[in-house]
Motif scaffolding. Structure first.
Motif, short mmCIF file in Angstrom:
data_model
loop_
_atom_site.label_atom_id
_atom_site.label_comp_id
_atom_site.label_asym_id
_atom_site.label_seq_id
_atom_site.Cartn_x
_atom_site.Cartn_y
_atom_site.Cartn_z
N VAL A 1 11.06 93.61 89.66
CA VAL A 1 10.35 94.22 88.54
C VAL A 1 10.74 95.70 88.44
N MET A 2 10.78 96.39 89.56
CA MET A 2 11.05 97.82 89.55
C MET A 2 12.48 98.11 89.11
N ASP A 3 13.41 97.19 89.41
CA ASP A 3 14.78 97.39 88.95
C ASP A 3 14.85 97.39 87.44
N LEU A 4 14.17 96.43 86.79
CA LEU A 4 14.18 96.36 85.33
C LEU A 4 13.47 97.58 84.73
N ALA A 5 12.27 97.89 85.23
CA ALA A 5 11.51 99.03 84.70
C ALA A 5 12.26 100.34 84.92
N GLY A 6 12.93 100.47 86.07
CA GLY A 6 13.67 101.69 86.35
C GLY A 6 14.85 101.88 85.42
N ARG A 7 15.58 100.80 85.15
CA ARG A 7 16.71 100.91 84.22
C ARG A 7 16.21 101.32 82.83
N TYR A 8 15.05 100.78 82.44
CA TYR A 8 14.52 101.11 81.11
C TYR A 8 14.13 102.59 81.02
N ILE A 9 13.35 103.09 81.97
CA ILE A 9 12.84 104.45 81.84
C ILE A 9 13.95 105.48 82.05
N ARG A 10 14.93 105.17 82.89
CA ARG A 10 16.03 106.12 83.12
C ARG A 10 16.85 106.34 81.86
N SER A 11 16.91 105.33 80.98
CA SER A 11 17.67 105.49 79.74
C SER A 11 16.97 106.44 78.77
N HIS A 12 15.67 106.61 78.94
CA HIS A 12 14.90 107.51 78.07
C HIS A 12 14.53 108.82 78.78
N LEU A 13 14.42 108.77 80.08
CA LEU A 13 14.02 109.95 80.86
C LEU A 13 14.88 109.99 82.11
N PRO A 14 16.10 110.50 82.00
CA PRO A 14 17.04 110.48 83.13
C PRO A 14 16.50 111.16 84.38
N SER A 15 15.56 112.12 84.21
CA SER A 15 15.05 112.85 85.36
C SER A 15 13.92 112.12 86.09
N ALA A 16 13.54 110.95 85.61
CA ALA A 16 12.43 110.22 86.22
C ALA A 16 12.71 109.93 87.69
N GLU A 17 11.74 110.22 88.56
CA GLU A 17 11.88 109.95 89.99
C GLU A 17 11.31 108.58 90.27
N LEU A 18 12.17 107.66 90.62
CA LEU A 18 11.77 106.27 90.83
C LEU A 18 11.49 106.01 92.30
N PRO A 19 10.37 105.37 92.61
CA PRO A 19 10.06 105.08 94.02
C PRO A 19 10.90 103.91 94.52
N ASN A 20 10.98 103.82 95.83
CA ASN A 20 11.74 102.75 96.48
C ASN A 20 10.82 101.55 96.71
N ALA A 21 11.10 100.44 96.05
CA ALA A 21 10.29 99.23 96.21
C ALA A 21 10.65 98.54 97.52
N VAL A 22 9.65 98.25 98.35
CA VAL A 22 9.91 97.72 99.69
C VAL A 22 9.74 96.20 99.76
N ARG A 23 9.31 95.58 98.66
CA ARG A 23 9.10 94.13 98.67
C ARG A 23 10.04 93.45 97.69
N SER A 24 10.37 92.22 97.99
CA SER A 24 11.15 91.40 97.08
C SER A 24 10.52 90.01 97.04
N THR A 25 10.30 89.49 95.84
CA THR A 25 9.72 88.16 95.69
C THR A 25 10.77 87.10 95.39
N GLY A 26 11.98 87.54 95.00
CA GLY A 26 13.00 86.59 94.61
C GLY A 26 12.80 86.03 93.21
N ILE A 27 11.82 86.57 92.47
CA ILE A 27 11.51 86.08 91.12
C ILE A 27 11.89 87.16 90.11
N GLU A 28 12.90 86.91 89.30
CA GLU A 28 13.32 87.87 88.29
C GLU A 28 12.36 87.87 87.10
#
Length: 735
Positions: free
Chosen positions: A590-617
């Motif tokens: 989820v964070m990968d998708l949301a991060g790609r979206y916000i970085r395209s509008h706000l390049p300076s956004a500081e994205l946190p490191n997600a420590v969990r993976s569910t395997g569900i896209e």
């Protein structure tokens, strides 16, 4: 500590659970004894200090009653703490490498019969290693154990071996408390994370109280719950300083406040006031709001230019013609005061008084000005006679009602719905388009000025800050006092004294207009407008502050205005910032998708490191207008079956009523239909985001508000575009 245990894994776990259960049982036994003792103190205080007099009291009897009430209050306060249902009263254990010492950590401190600690309060310095110790800096801790309890039963254990060099045969169980807690389904209320606080979070919690502490970080980093634990820690550590004024917690919505309301009581603290941003000014206005403006109007009402506009509004005459010129007569002579002089006198009065408390002074200053204009032929008239003859004239009374009316904040703000009034006070401040926008947003107030028989206007959250500003400029509306003659005469006075005289409040009328707090915690601070910061600051002029936020999730677009407002708030007070960099909530997918979206509008956004993976896209789906209802119902039903906890359906504000009317919950109590702004600070196991393009178009902050919606799930994310077979326009930002 080194007692041998069985070697079979299941037997080892049973043995360890039994050991911890024995200690927990002892804790609850002592808690029950303490509750009985508190009740006995309360009963004894009532019996010891009760007076047998039913008519009047001697001075010593009054003192006894005061002491009785003080004892009863303290006993009742202790009972409230002891009777609180604490989920997991005991939640931690530390095994230290010195003298085989063991410490149990819990939500409140409990001692045994010999006054030795059975449980150490989590905020006490002795509990600090529970949160701060790491394998690289174990702080003397060999094993850290987290106990998960349901009521008073220990149901599971999670251990961390921190000092691997220590010679020990301690049993180690589980995979670590933090990841275990993250896998649990979400409920309708925020849980305390007191058992799983990490070192970077604990550093922010235990920071000094002075000045401003900022807790920053992206979605899912635990900013809110860390801030709430900080409030509990400060009340525990600096109770004498903070408890009298208490702590004010400000959040984005009523829904959010309901979500967090159990955290602090669960940590043993009740000297806290929770207010959504639309209800901060209830102490002064008596009203609050959850109603949102459209984006453009909300941004305009939040801008600092509104301060100058509102001050002009207060100075503008309510009735134009009578307020431009005063004409009175005395002994055949006409006296008059022109508009320029009237404006100067008004400014002179307002330099030392608020409007609603200045009427008497305004009359006196105006009478002085008129008396100075007397022609020589009648200059010898006595001043008392002069004042009486002037103030008894109908023209004088009509003029004073028009020139200096008593206004409530609501009556004053409703005047801005009149385009002619707005054009006068907004000249040089707002351009014609902005004036039209502001007047249009206030049209609901036309004809609804609150008084007898008329309904109250439907103010918005943005209006509340404007009303509070006006209330501060105007001062409180004086309450009319109806005096009734009393048969009692005060022998120390020369005149007849009424009951109303004796009971009237002699304080300054605006002395306690606001509630004042010792510490103010503002969550989702990136959304607070400059006008709202002014409103909040009035509640904590001498307070220390905890400010929580993430600029990438802001719904207020002018960051410079917000920065200026915060600089004014901080002044020269010490400031410190803690940035939480780990996302414990959002799956990496989820964070990968949301991060790609916000970085395209706000390049300076500081994205946190997600420590969990569910395997569900995330699922990115589309439908058309005709199939929207059926598709939403289908997807929600599927999500209810896929997760154990809650499902959030986040929809554009324009569709909130229509989709909210659907029977999506099916009696489960697990589904919430909310707007993107209402979603701030909340989390759900699964989230369905409906029409992301409309969310971007409607919400202030556009892409940043959609980013908020995309980062709410802990397990599954589904988006539904209203674009037929084509992807929504927002997906172009994903690359």
């Amino acid at each position: 500590m080194n007692e041998p245990v069985p070697q079979d894994d299941a037997a080892v776990l049973r043995h360890e659970l039994a050991v911890e259960q024995h200690h927990v049982n002892h804790v609850y036994e002592r808690l029950a004894v303490a509750a009985v003792e508190a009740r006995n103190v309360e009963a004894e205080s009532r019996a010891r200090f009760t007076s047998d007099r039913g008519d009047w009291l001697r001075e010593e009897s009054g003192t006894a009653l005061f002491e009785r009430d003080a004892f009863a209050y303290q006993a009742a306060k202790r009972l409230a703490v002891l009777d609180e249902e604490h989920e997991g009263l005991v939640f931690g254990r530390l095994d230290l490498n010195r003298d085989d010492e063991t410490r149990y950590i819990g939500r409140l401190g409990v001692r045994d019969e010999d006054y030795e600690p059975l449980v150490i309060d989590w905020r006490a310095p002795a509990a600090e290693p529970f949160y701060r110790a790491t394998p690289t800096n174990p702080m003397g801790v060999v094993r850290r154990r987290v106990l998960r309890c349901r009521d008073d039963k220990v149901i599971s254990l999670e251990d961390d071996l921190l000092d691997t060099d220590s010679q020990t045969d301690l049993t180690i169980i589980g995979e670590g408390a933090l990841m275990a807690s993250l896998s649990r389904a979400r409920g309708a209320h925020m849980r305390s994370i007191v058992a799983t606080i990490q070192a970077e979070q604990d550093e922010a919690i235990r920071a000094p109280y002075q000045g401003i502490t900022t807790i920053a970080g992206g979605p899912g980093t635990g900013k809110t719950v860390v801030a709430l634990h900080r409030a509990a820690y400060l009340l525990y550590t600096h109770r004498k300083r903070l408890e009298r004024g208490g702590v004010l917690v400000v959040g984005p919505s009523d829904l959010f406040m309901n979500y967090i309301e159990r955290v602090l009581p669960g940590l043993g603290e009740d000297a806290v006031t929770l207010r959504s941003i639309g209800r901060v000014a209830e102490d002064v206005l008596g009203i609050g709001s959850e109603r949102q403006d459209e984006a453009a109007a909300a941004i305009l009402k939040g801008s600092p230019s509104m301060v100058k506009l509102l001050r002009r509004l207060v100075n503008a005459p309510v009735v134009a013609e009578p307020a431009q010129l005063l004409r009175v007569s005395i002994k055949g002579e006409i006296l008059h005061v022109d508009a320029k002089t009237l404006a100067g006198l008004r400014n002179q009065v307002l330099a030392s008084r608020k409007v609603n408390q200045a009427r008497e002074l305004a009359e006196r200053v105006l009478l002085d000005n008129l008396h100075a204009r007397l022609p020589e032929s009648i200059a010898d008239i006595e001043r008392d006679e002069f004042d009486e003859q002037i103030t008894s004239q109908a023209s004088w009374r009509m003029f004073m009602h028009a020139w200096w009316p008593t206004l409530s904040a609501e009556q004053a703000l409703a005047r801005l719905a009149e385009p002619a009034v707005l054009a006068t006070v907004a000249e040089g401040i707002l351009d014609p388009d902005a004036q039209e926008l502001l007047a249009g947003s206030l049209q609901h107030a036309r004809g609804y000025i609150p008084d007898a028989g008329r309904p109250r206007p439907q103010w918005t959250v943005s209006d509340i800050a404007l009303l509070d500003e006006l209330a501060d400029i105007l001062g409180p509306v004086p309450a009319p006092v109806e005096e009734e003659p009393s048969l009692f005469v005060d022998s120390s006075r020369a005149e007849l004294v009424t009951t109303a005289d004796l009971l009237s409040d002699r304080r300054e009328p605006d002395e306690d207009m606001h509630n004042y707090y010792s510490h103010v915690l503002v969550d989702e601070a990136q959304d607070i407008t400059p006008m709202q910061w002014r409103m909040i600051r009035r509640r904590g002029p001498q307070a220390s502050w905890t400010i929580v936020g993430d600029p990438a999730q802001s719904s207020y677009p002018d960051t410079k205005q917000t920065e200026n407002a915060l600089r004014e708030l901080a002044g020269r007070a010490p400031q410190r910032t803690f940035r939480l960099a780990t996302n414990y909530r959002s799956p990496a997918e989820v964070m990968d998708l949301a991060g790609r979206y916000i970085r395209s509008h706000l390049p300076s956004a500081e994205l946190p490191n997600a420590v969990r993976s569910t395997g569900i896209e995330p699922e990115l789906l589309s439908t058309d207008e005709a199939g929207l209802t059926a598709r939403v119902e289908e997807l929600v039903t599927r999500l209810i079956g896929q997760v154990e906890g809650t499902v959030g359906v986040i929809v554009p504000a324009s569709r909130l009523d229509a989709i909210g009317a659907l029977d999506l919950d099916a009696g489960t109590g697990r589904v919430s239909v909310i707007s993107p702004l209402q979603a701030k600070g909340l989390e759900y196991d699964a989230v369905l985001v409906v029409s992301p393009d409309d969310i971007v178009a409607e919400a202030p902050g556009g892409p940043r508000v959609l980013y908020v919606a995309l980062t709410r799930p802990t397990q599954r994310l589904v988006t539904l575009d209203l674009s037929g077979a084509k992807p929504g326009a927002w997906r172009e930002s994903l690359g």
